[in-house]
Design a protein around this motif. Sequence first.
Motif, mmCIF file in Angstrom:
data_model
loop_
_atom_site.group_PDB
_atom_site.id
_atom_site.type_symbol
_atom_site.label_atom_id
_atom_site.label_comp_id
_atom_site.label_asym_id
_atom_site.label_seq_id
_atom_site.Cartn_x
_atom_site.Cartn_y
_atom_site.Cartn_z
ATOM 1 N N UNK A 154 10.631 3.250 -25.938
ATOM 2 C CA UNK A 154 11.916 2.762 -25.425
ATOM 3 C C UNK A 154 12.861 3.945 -25.295
ATOM 4 N N UNK A 184 9.993 11.142 -13.302
ATOM 5 C CA UNK A 184 8.955 10.232 -12.805
ATOM 6 C C UNK A 184 9.585 8.935 -12.302
ATOM 7 N N UNK A 185 9.202 8.538 -11.083
ATOM 8 C CA UNK A 185 9.757 7.314 -10.510
ATOM 9 C C UNK A 185 8.753 6.723 -9.513
ATOM 10 N N UNK A 186 9.077 5.544 -8.994
ATOM 11 C CA UNK A 186 8.171 4.874 -8.059
ATOM 12 C C UNK A 186 8.478 5.219 -6.601
ATOM 13 N N UNK A 194 14.237 1.913 -11.393
ATOM 14 C CA UNK A 194 15.108 1.178 -12.313
ATOM 15 C C UNK A 194 16.440 1.912 -12.516
ATOM 16 N N UNK A 195 17.468 1.157 -12.865
ATOM 17 C CA UNK A 195 18.799 1.726 -13.102
ATOM 18 C C UNK A 195 18.759 2.910 -14.063
ATOM 19 N N UNK A 197 16.478 5.040 -14.785
ATOM 20 C CA UNK A 197 15.902 6.264 -14.221
ATOM 21 C C UNK A 197 16.902 6.907 -13.252
ATOM 22 N N UNK A 217 6.755 11.063 -7.681
ATOM 23 C CA UNK A 217 5.814 9.962 -7.864
ATOM 24 C C UNK A 217 4.587 10.500 -8.599
ATOM 25 N N UNK A 235 5.234 5.089 -19.779
ATOM 26 C CA UNK A 235 4.775 5.578 -18.476
ATOM 27 C C UNK A 235 3.954 6.857 -18.611
#
Lengths: 334, 334
Positions: A154, A184-186, A194-195, A197, A217, A235
């Motif tokens: 978390x 790291x993100x999508x 997400x907010x 990130x 990515x 992740x």
Amino acid sequence: MNNRSKITVALDVLGGDGLVALNLAAARQALDADPDLAILACGPGSEIGSVRDEWPAPLGARLKIHDAETGLAADAGPAEALRRGRDSSMGEALRRIGEGEADAVVSGGSTGALMVLARHLLGTWPGVDRPALMGALPTVRGTCWMLDLGANLHVDARRLHEFARLGRITVSLLNEREPVVGLLNVGTEPGKGPDLVREAGRLIDADRDLNYGGFVEADQVFAGRVDLVVCDGFSGNILLKSAEGAVRLMFDEMRAHLGGSLCGWLARPRLRRLRDSLDPARHNGAALLGVRGVVIKSHGGASTAGMAHAIGLAAREVRGGLSQAMESQFRAVD
Amino acid sequence: MNNRSKITVALDVLGGDGLVALNLAAARQALDADPDLAILACGPGSEIGSVRDEWPAPLGARLKIHDAETGLAADAGPAEALRRGRDSSMGEALRRIGEGEADAVVSGGSTGALMVLARHLLGTWPGVDRPALMGALPTVRGTCWMLDLGANLHVDARRLHEFARLGRITVSLLNEREPVVGLLNVGTEPGKGPDLVREAGRLIDADRDLNYGGFVEADQVFAGRVDLVVCDGFSGNILLKSAEGAVRLMFDEMRAHLGGSLCGWLARPRLRRLRDSLDPARHNGAALLGVRGVVIKSHGGASTAGMAHAIGLAAREVRGGLSQAMESQFRAVD
């Protein structure tokens, strides 16, 4: 760079699946490779001594022994580590840093136990609440470092920013240049993900000490787009293990496809070397960042060479002056 | 199994990077492979008609045209999709299901737009708030299905349980047997992972319709430990793209290692086939689950064969009776 070259690494000889024999074989390999290294083996003294007696005298002279008869179980959790860990081989190794007898610790024992004992026995830098684990991934260009690898499931945006700062200090010493930091993100567009990130992206971007490369990515990590990737521990664990699983599947299938052919047979040694260089499981040695001292977590099932690699990583961090750099950074900011 | 075999798939001819030419080439491949299939091509009528005129008459007779002159941009977001999407080729294709003219939709357009338009134009099953994306991964034993792949970045335990129910209905029809359902986590012991994942494990375990296989780590997905993996959309995206990146890196390095050798040259066709079978990017076609109708999202950059594969997947879901199975399940429970 720190000019100090003679260093001592405390080794948790009872950590990891290979136990004493493998850990000492790795110690010997590391001592062979680095003439300015000494190792303080923390574990059952008589057993270590009888192995050392078989070594050539010059090597044996650089293996010191600190007696610790009990080890922690490989699945020991934080509670058990706090209750029984202080006098275990892992706890004794960590306390050698505090006593000034060692510059770094390497252990293949339980990650949870190492986290909690290191935090308890060494303390963390000002403003750092919990340590994070940073490891290396193979890329087209060489290596990309990533944290957190599973120690912090978390996180909030402030924590991801802290990971970027911890990682940047370490990677700039290891690579001897300023790393490009990715998050790291999508997706790579600013509005993606997400907010928390996106908020972390703003914090990292605004930090003038950090060379921010934007969102990355998961596939771009292996393309070497950045030098350091920051993410939450869930992740990070997924990314690392997914790559391990995919690489293993590929080599299994390749054996099945090429196995019977002459070519498959001729190519086998090359393919094995390739697998060794690419399998993330073999990039052994994760740095526990945030604690006051150089601590390296080795994979529990690491090979002798893998464990020797982790010891070498500890030595590089000490020689790079990691603790001093952390101290000046975290004193300056907080 | 549903006995209905003659089916019609509506194809968003303006979706995807390859646009009309690639989509129609894929349609022809799919029609060639399945004599009981008809395709309703939604896009610019005169352009589609002139391509169809070149086809053999029996094939052309199974390609119908629904005129839709405008496409949505590949990066169209939900807001734009709601504003302008209804009359786009994607919106027209989805509305063919409601009008009873098509049994399924395949689109290579924007995921966000497809999600919001499908939800808006077709509706969701009772109790399902948002659709989820399910795709296939290669494993040692064949295929493992996984959802969500990125449509739902934020989930709670109830949502993960819902993914398991949606996925189980679909995979049991596709595989014609009850799937073992795993929950993605950072360890397999019951105490591992975030609270929400552990809570989801309890919900899935308590559901007597589901054959729960426990927690799975990302590397075990590729070892084929379960038939269906459930996770939040952030983790699913990371897992999929990490595997893609690692596989791509391996083949690049392999070319560099073996490229100059006779063996590398001889092995090339086999290795290319192997890559095609393993690269997750080529397992094209993700099922949009939760909406009232069979909707398949194709990768924007899919090859002709990849797009034809996605059309075939839509046909399999229709023939398996997916909509009827969903209706009876979600009516029975809620």
